[in-house]
Design an enzyme around this catalytic site. Structure first.
Site, mmCIF file in Angstrom:
data_model
loop_
_atom_site.group_PDB
_atom_site.id
_atom_site.type_symbol
_atom_site.label_atom_id
_atom_site.label_comp_id
_atom_site.label_asym_id
_atom_site.label_seq_id
_atom_site.Cartn_x
_atom_site.Cartn_y
_atom_site.Cartn_z
ATOM 1 N N LYS A 1 -5.775 3.066 1.443
ATOM 2 C CA LYS A 1 -6.676 2.331 0.541
ATOM 3 C C LYS A 1 -7.626 3.298 -0.170
ATOM 4 C CE LYS A 1 -6.120 -1.738 3.422
ATOM 5 N NZ LYS A 1 -6.544 -2.387 4.664
ATOM 6 N N LYS B 1 0.799 -1.231 0.000
ATOM 7 C CA LYS B 1 0.000 0.000 0.000
ATOM 8 C C LYS B 1 0.831 1.281 0.000
ATOM 9 C CE LYS B 1 -1.621 -2.133 3.476
ATOM 10 N NZ LYS B 1 -2.189 -2.610 4.732
ATOM 11 N N ASP C 1 -4.124 3.332 7.555
ATOM 12 C CA ASP C 1 -4.216 2.210 6.613
ATOM 13 C C ASP C 1 -5.445 2.372 5.705
ATOM 14 O OD1 ASP C 1 -3.542 -0.695 5.826
ATOM 15 O OD2 ASP C 1 -5.606 -0.867 6.520
ATOM 16 N N GLY D 1 -7.883 -6.796 0.490
ATOM 17 C CA GLY D 1 -7.351 -8.169 0.447
ATOM 18 C C GLY D 1 -8.053 -9.006 -0.607
#
Ligand code: HSE
Length: 340
Positions: free
Chosen positions: A219, A120, A215, A149
């Protein structure tokens, strides 16, 4: 297809296992196996132009903690010493600098190699540069597993929904936060729930990246750039994490038949990660480590997808799908050249 794998942690090893499990699939579809010609972990490497059996790599890693017997100082030197077609970049993510992943992806693309990654950091920091580099050098660059995922979202939007106008995507993009919030719904304290998520191997090495929303923000950036054609980076995301959500706030939400969930929202003009009140029973009110995304389209209407956002085999399944797509493309081009 000769593959170089950079990174042999959970995901790299999961990918090697998946290649073994799908051996017959590759032989049936392409007439031969995929060959791993080099693997690098953080300090060692193994290479063999004839291909290294995945079980040998896994066994060596399991018994010695290292994938190879030779050490290296510069990953680029190792890459340059190997004849390979495609880099699978799965080294530990670094969302501050892009780390080794960024360097390896850049180098592979500059050398005309195809790249599949779930890393990422490089995508959240240097997305447009890398996509431009891939185009310039005629390389395939795919990264389905970097968001959600095993949950299909990037290729789903870019391939299955290719004729749609996607107006927004809202989703739960971090399993650790969702696990913590679900546990807090049942009265468990934040710290205890985080510890459990870490034990399950879901949390990032530094769980601050999960609970502060970083995180999810990475994304969101990847979705904004790859699906909405934006040119944004991590620093453009408005981010609020879940660290200041109290048990009282969760109880108050529950009294109104709501739950609190960390939602990433992406559209032409929004790029945000923040805790939101979600009605119980709504598709975005899911519990546990699952990821979910609601894609709003003009012709098909809303589409909701859900799946495991992390995990050894699950993330490897997304790499497998990108790999097959690259191989199909090469096969088609080869067939076209043979039968003009
Ligand atoms: N730490 C991440 C999560 C792993 O909890 O969803 C997958 O990116």
């Amino acid at each position: 297809m000769r593959i170089l794998i950079s990174g042999f942690g959970t995901v790299g090893q999961g990918f090697a296992e998946v290649l073994m499990r799908r051996r017959d699939f590759f032989v049936g579809r392409y007439g031969k196996e995929v060959s791993i010609v080099c693997v690098m972990d953080s300090s060692t490497f193994a290479k063999d132009r004839a291909g290294i059996p995945p079980d040998d790599l896994l066994e060596r890693k399991r018994t010695t903690g290292k994938v190879g017997t030779e050490t290296y100082a510069d990953s680029v030197e190792v890459m340059d010493s190997v004849d390979y077609d495609l880099l699978v970049e799965v080294s530990p993510t670094d969302i501050k600098t892009g780390g080794a992943g960024l360097k390896n992806i850049r180098h592979a693309l500059e050398s005309g190699k195809d790249v599949v990654t779930v890393n990422k950091g490089p995508l959240a920091l240097n997305f447009c540069e890398l996509v431009t580099l891939a185009k310039k050098n005629g390389c395939k660059f795919r990264f389905e597993g970097s968001v959600g995922g095993a949950m299909p979202i990037i290729n789903l939007c870019r391939e299955c929904l290719v004729g749609e106008n996607v107006s927004s995507i809202r989703g739960i993009l971090n399993g650790t936060c969702n696990f913590i919030l679900s546990k807090m719904d049942n009265g468990q304290p934040f710290e205890q729930a985080l510890k459990e998520a870490q034990q399950m191997g879901y949390a990032e090495t530094d769980p601050t990246n999960d609970v502060e929303g970083y995180d999810s923000a990475c994304k969101a950036v990847i979705l904004a750039n790859s699906i909405f054609g934006r040119n944004v980076a991590f620093s453009d995301v408005s981010i609020t994490g879940i660290t200041s959500i109290s048990g009282e706030a969760i109880s108050l939400a529950a009294s109104q038949n709501m739950v609190i969930r960390l939602i990433g929202e992406v559209s032409e003009d929004r790029l945000e990660v923040s805790p939101r009140l979600i009605p119980k029973g709504h598709p975005l009110s899911i519990n546990g480590t699952l990821n979910v995304a609601q894609i709003v389209t003009d012709l098909a209407g809303p589409i909701t997808v859900s799946g495991r956002g992390a995990g050894r085999t699950e993330t490897a399944s997304a790499i497998l799908s990108d790999l097959v797509s690259v191989m199909d493309d090469r096969k088609e081009r080869g067939d076209r050249c043979r039968n003009p």
